[in-house]
Scaffold this active site. Sequence first.
Site, PDB file in Angstrom:
ATOM      1  N   TYR A 106       0.842  -1.199   0.000  1.00  8.19           N
ATOM      2  CA  TYR A 106       0.000   0.000   0.000  1.00  8.19           C
ATOM      3  C   TYR A 106       0.883   1.257   0.000  1.00  8.19           C
ATOM      4  CZ  TYR A 106      -3.284   3.507   1.698  1.00  8.19           C
ATOM      5  OH  TYR A 106      -4.031   4.642   1.837  1.00  8.19           O
ATOM      6  N   ASP A 178      -0.961  -7.231   6.138  1.00 10.53           N
ATOM      7  CA  ASP A 178      -2.011  -6.233   5.928  1.00 10.53           C
ATOM      8  C   ASP A 178      -3.133  -6.956   5.187  1.00 10.53           C
ATOM      9  OD1 ASP A 178      -3.702  -4.248   4.987  1.00 10.53           O
ATOM     10  OD2 ASP A 178      -2.090  -2.807   4.648  1.00 10.53           O
ATOM     11  N   LYS A 203     -12.055   0.297   5.182  1.00 17.52           N
ATOM     12  CA  LYS A 203     -12.411  -0.382   3.945  1.00 17.52           C
ATOM     13  C   LYS A 203     -13.521  -1.407   4.205  1.00 17.52           C
ATOM     14  CE  LYS A 203      -9.003   2.241   2.690  1.00 17.52           C
ATOM     15  NZ  LYS A 203      -7.622   1.800   2.625  1.00 17.52           N
TER      16      LYS A 203
END
Length: 383
Positions: A106, A178, A203
């Site tokens: 990310y 993650d 999310k």
Amino acid sequence: MPTAPRKKPGFETLAIHAGQEPEGLYGAVTVPIFQTSTYAQEAVGKHKGYDYARTGNPTRTALEICLAALEDGKWGLAFGSGMAATDAIAHTLSAGDHVVLSDDVYGGTYRLYKRMYEQLGVALTPVDMRRLDAVRRAMRNSTKVVWIESPSNPTMKVVDIAALSEIAHKGKALAVVDNTFASPYLQNPLAHGADLVLHSTTKYIGGHSDVVGGAIAGNDPALRERLAYLQNAAGGVPGPLDAWLVLRGAKTLAVRMERHSANGQAVAEWLAEHPKVTRVNYPGLTSHPQHALARKQMRLFGGMLSFEVRGGEVAAKRLSGRTKIFALAESLGGVESLIEVPLAMTHGSVKGTKLAPPAGLVRLSVGIETVSDLIADLAQAIG
Ligand SMILES: *Cc1c(COP(=O)(O)O)cnc(C)c1O
């Protein structure tokens, strides 16, 4: 014939009930939003477990218990954002320590390590974690963390969490996953050997694009103690309303992920057949290079995918501006469908580096709207 009750409740039951017994004062079935910064004490130091709300809040506690249950971990800690959770883990490092991280991690995670921790003396090695030998070669005596993301953002690479955790452990490093893209419904990294699992609850867990949050779950009590200390000392905690919104989202995670996955699969299969689409990255397609691994590691394949069209960057930007149901926006994992061009939006911070995604890559967060409407929207936009 009714089946015998199972010892451990199922995912859906835990999502709705773990940490969420009816409240003691009036029997409210929903955990109250304890909107308070402090708690009255009966005598000095004599209180009901809470003294100051940075250190603890009952709404946050309910969320932490629920998140731990969903990841099948012994403990959970909630943060004010995914980056606050990431930073808490990074804060356990000292100058001279080394981190091996996935080369398409990310963007915000890469920025945090690169711009903040590298300056403080933490060394970084980005590697393509599909190649286990490359990860083995990247390990040093000083490696403290192996930072894993699967599926990855935005190219949807799938990596072997069990094998990577083993490599991390051989080198006495922590395996951190993650798990934001998969959500705990699709994949439980702790069960594959990871030490810590991290989420941006902004999310899928929150799921409604109305809150920013983060979380960490694990099993080792010493790690919990270290991270809870940092959570309180640095103070990156969620407010009570935000904790409550994430907890409410978590209740429907299972049913949402089923629909996200069904819609994601249908959209991916439709795109793969489209004459103007040159590439589709979705772990649920048999053409995905790690499809077999994804089947083994994940329950379903989720709502995230990316694709490229003929015409590259110009065509990608043009079609992203033409969708009517898919909103052109950053972020992902909400009930509504989103579209974006990573290099121009979410992944701007890796532009010009070898971590940059193709300029013409379009990322979709496929929501839970009627799937034929989503496909019709993409059809008119691609033209
Ligand atoms: C969004 C995201 C983060 C950061 O979370 P925030 O809640 O935005 O701070 C970290 N990892 C992944 C994979 C993400 O998608």
